[in-house]
Motif scaffolding. Structure first.
Motif, PDB file in Angstrom:
ATOM      1  N   GLY A  32      -9.523 -15.072  10.849  1.00 52.62           N
ATOM      2  CA  GLY A  32     -10.009 -14.557   9.574  1.00 52.62           C
ATOM      3  C   GLY A  32      -8.849 -14.425   8.611  1.00 52.62           C
ATOM      4  N   THR A  33      -9.150 -13.947   7.413  1.00 58.86           N
ATOM      5  CA  THR A  33      -8.118 -13.798   6.403  1.00 58.86           C
ATOM      6  C   THR A  33      -8.242 -12.437   5.731  1.00 58.86           C
ATOM      7  OG1 THR A  33      -9.504 -14.801   4.706  1.00 58.86           O
ATOM      8  CG2 THR A  33      -8.032 -16.274   5.917  1.00 58.86           C
ATOM      9  N   ARG A  34      -7.212 -12.102   5.007  1.00 59.98           N
ATOM     10  CA  ARG A  34      -7.222 -10.868   4.233  1.00 59.98           C
ATOM     11  C   ARG A  34      -6.175 -11.002   3.134  1.00 59.98           C
ATOM     12  NH1 ARG A  34      -6.839  -4.641   5.994  1.00 59.98           N
ATOM     13  NH2 ARG A  34      -6.344  -3.837   3.936  1.00 59.98           N
ATOM     14  N   GLU A  35      -6.533 -10.624   1.934  1.00 60.98           N
ATOM     15  CA  GLU A  35      -5.581 -10.587   0.840  1.00 60.98           C
ATOM     16  C   GLU A  35      -4.883  -9.247   0.844  1.00 60.98           C
ATOM     17  OE1 GLU A  35      -6.348 -11.480  -3.402  1.00 60.98           O
ATOM     18  OE2 GLU A  35      -7.545 -13.118  -2.579  1.00 60.98           O
ATOM     19  N   MET A  36      -3.564  -9.280   0.652  1.00 67.62           N
ATOM     20  CA  MET A  36      -2.788  -8.046   0.664  1.00 67.62           C
ATOM     21  C   MET A  36      -1.746  -8.083  -0.443  1.00 67.62           C
ATOM     22  SD  MET A  36      -2.075  -7.719   4.753  1.00 67.62           S
ATOM     23  CE  MET A  36      -1.234  -6.163   4.601  1.00 67.62           C
ATOM     24  N   ALA A  37      -1.515  -6.939  -1.034  1.00 72.03           N
ATOM     25  CA  ALA A  37      -0.435  -6.811  -2.009  1.00 72.03           C
ATOM     26  C   ALA A  37       0.894  -6.767  -1.253  1.00 72.03           C
ATOM     27  CB  ALA A  37      -0.618  -5.533  -2.820  1.00 72.03           C
ATOM     28  N   LEU A  38       1.957  -7.140  -1.934  1.00 74.58           N
ATOM     29  CA  LEU A  38       3.264  -7.174  -1.299  1.00 74.58           C
ATOM     30  C   LEU A  38       3.645  -5.809  -0.728  1.00 74.58           C
ATOM     31  CD1 LEU A  38       5.852  -8.599  -0.526  1.00 74.58           C
ATOM     32  CD2 LEU A  38       6.710  -8.178  -2.837  1.00 74.58           C
ATOM     33  N   HIS A  39       3.346  -4.739  -1.440  1.00 77.10           N
ATOM     34  CA  HIS A  39       3.719  -3.415  -0.930  1.00 77.10           C
ATOM     35  C   HIS A  39       2.974  -3.092   0.363  1.00 77.10           C
ATOM     36  CE1 HIS A  39       0.177  -0.887  -1.907  1.00 77.10           C
ATOM     37  NE2 HIS A  39       0.003  -1.743  -2.902  1.00 77.10           N
ATOM     38  N   GLU A  40       1.741  -3.621   0.532  1.00 75.11           N
ATOM     39  CA  GLU A  40       1.006  -3.409   1.788  1.00 75.11           C
ATOM     40  C   GLU A  40       1.676  -4.153   2.939  1.00 75.11           C
ATOM     41  OE1 GLU A  40      -3.640  -2.883   0.844  1.00 75.11           O
ATOM     42  OE2 GLU A  40      -2.786  -4.789   0.148  1.00 75.11           O
ATOM     43  N   VAL A  41       2.137  -5.363   2.673  1.00 76.71           N
ATOM     44  CA  VAL A  41       2.825  -6.151   3.701  1.00 76.71           C
ATOM     45  C   VAL A  41       4.109  -5.444   4.123  1.00 76.71           C
ATOM     46  CG1 VAL A  41       3.974  -8.351   4.197  1.00 76.71           C
ATOM     47  CG2 VAL A  41       1.846  -8.330   2.884  1.00 76.71           C
ATOM     48  N   LEU A  42       4.824  -4.914   3.155  1.00 76.23           N
ATOM     49  CA  LEU A  42       6.086  -4.231   3.461  1.00 76.23           C
ATOM     50  C   LEU A  42       5.873  -2.944   4.243  1.00 76.23           C
ATOM     51  CD1 LEU A  42       7.947  -4.801   0.079  1.00 76.23           C
ATOM     52  CD2 LEU A  42       8.303  -6.008   2.252  1.00 76.23           C
ATOM     53  N   GLU A  43       4.683  -2.374   4.159  1.00 77.42           N
ATOM     54  CA  GLU A  43       4.376  -1.144   4.885  1.00 77.42           C
ATOM     55  C   GLU A  43       3.880  -1.389   6.308  1.00 77.42           C
ATOM     56  OE1 GLU A  43       1.560   0.817   2.374  1.00 77.42           O
ATOM     57  OE2 GLU A  43       3.053   1.375   0.876  1.00 77.42           O
ATOM     58  N   LEU A  44       3.694  -2.647   6.707  1.00 75.26           N
ATOM     59  CA  LEU A  44       3.220  -2.955   8.055  1.00 75.26           C
ATOM     60  C   LEU A  44       4.236  -2.505   9.094  1.00 75.26           C
ATOM     61  CD1 LEU A  44       1.822  -6.579   7.580  1.00 75.26           C
ATOM     62  CD2 LEU A  44       0.511  -4.465   7.768  1.00 75.26           C
ATOM     63  N   GLY A  45       3.729  -2.037  10.190  1.00 80.58           N
ATOM     64  CA  GLY A  45       4.608  -1.632  11.273  1.00 80.58           C
ATOM     65  C   GLY A  45       3.857  -1.688  12.586  1.00 80.58           C
ATOM     66  N   PRO A  46       4.531  -1.404  13.697  1.00 84.23           N
ATOM     67  CA  PRO A  46       3.865  -1.408  15.001  1.00 84.23           C
ATOM     68  C   PRO A  46       2.665  -0.464  14.989  1.00 84.23           C
ATOM     69  CG  PRO A  46       6.229  -1.206  15.265  1.00 84.23           C
ATOM     70  CD  PRO A  46       5.943  -1.066  13.805  1.00 84.23           C
TER      71      PRO A  46
END
Length: 102
Positions: A32-46
């Motif tokens: 599947g897919t999902r659109e994300m803002a850059l700040h959301e990507v940078l907040e990803l973690g384990p």
């Protein structure tokens, strides 16, 4: 004299295609897919869970060269993920995935 790598004019289209059979292509299974803002990507973690746009019962896509060539269901084989193909794109659509070689 130069050799024509696409075959002689007397050979049919299948013989030209034979030249491509040994080319390695990357295949990707897309759940599947999902659109994300850059700040959301940078907040990803384990431990982060991302919800995708596909229901668990929908087939996943087999993508080659940015084209969907088949769909199916995810299975486990000998401890590894695998794809049981349930639908296959038409041969013309599959060839379009490797059009850059023609």
């Amino acid at each position: 004299m130069e050799e024509n790598i696409t075959g002689s004019p007397n050979q049919g289209p299948d013989s030209k295609l034979d030249l491509l059979y040994d080319i390695d292509l990357d295949a990707t299974i897309r759940f599947g897919t999902r659109e994300m803002a850059l700040h959301e990507v940078l907040e990803l973690g384990p431990g982060t869970v991302l919800e995708l746009d596909r229901h668990v019962n929908e087939p996943v896509d087999l993508v080659v060269g940015d084209r969907i060539v088949a769909r199916g269901e995810v299975v486990v084989v000998s401890g590894n993920f695998a794809l049981r193909v349930t639908e296959v794109a038409t041969p013309q659509l599959r060839l379009e995935s490797i059009r850059c070689f023609f």
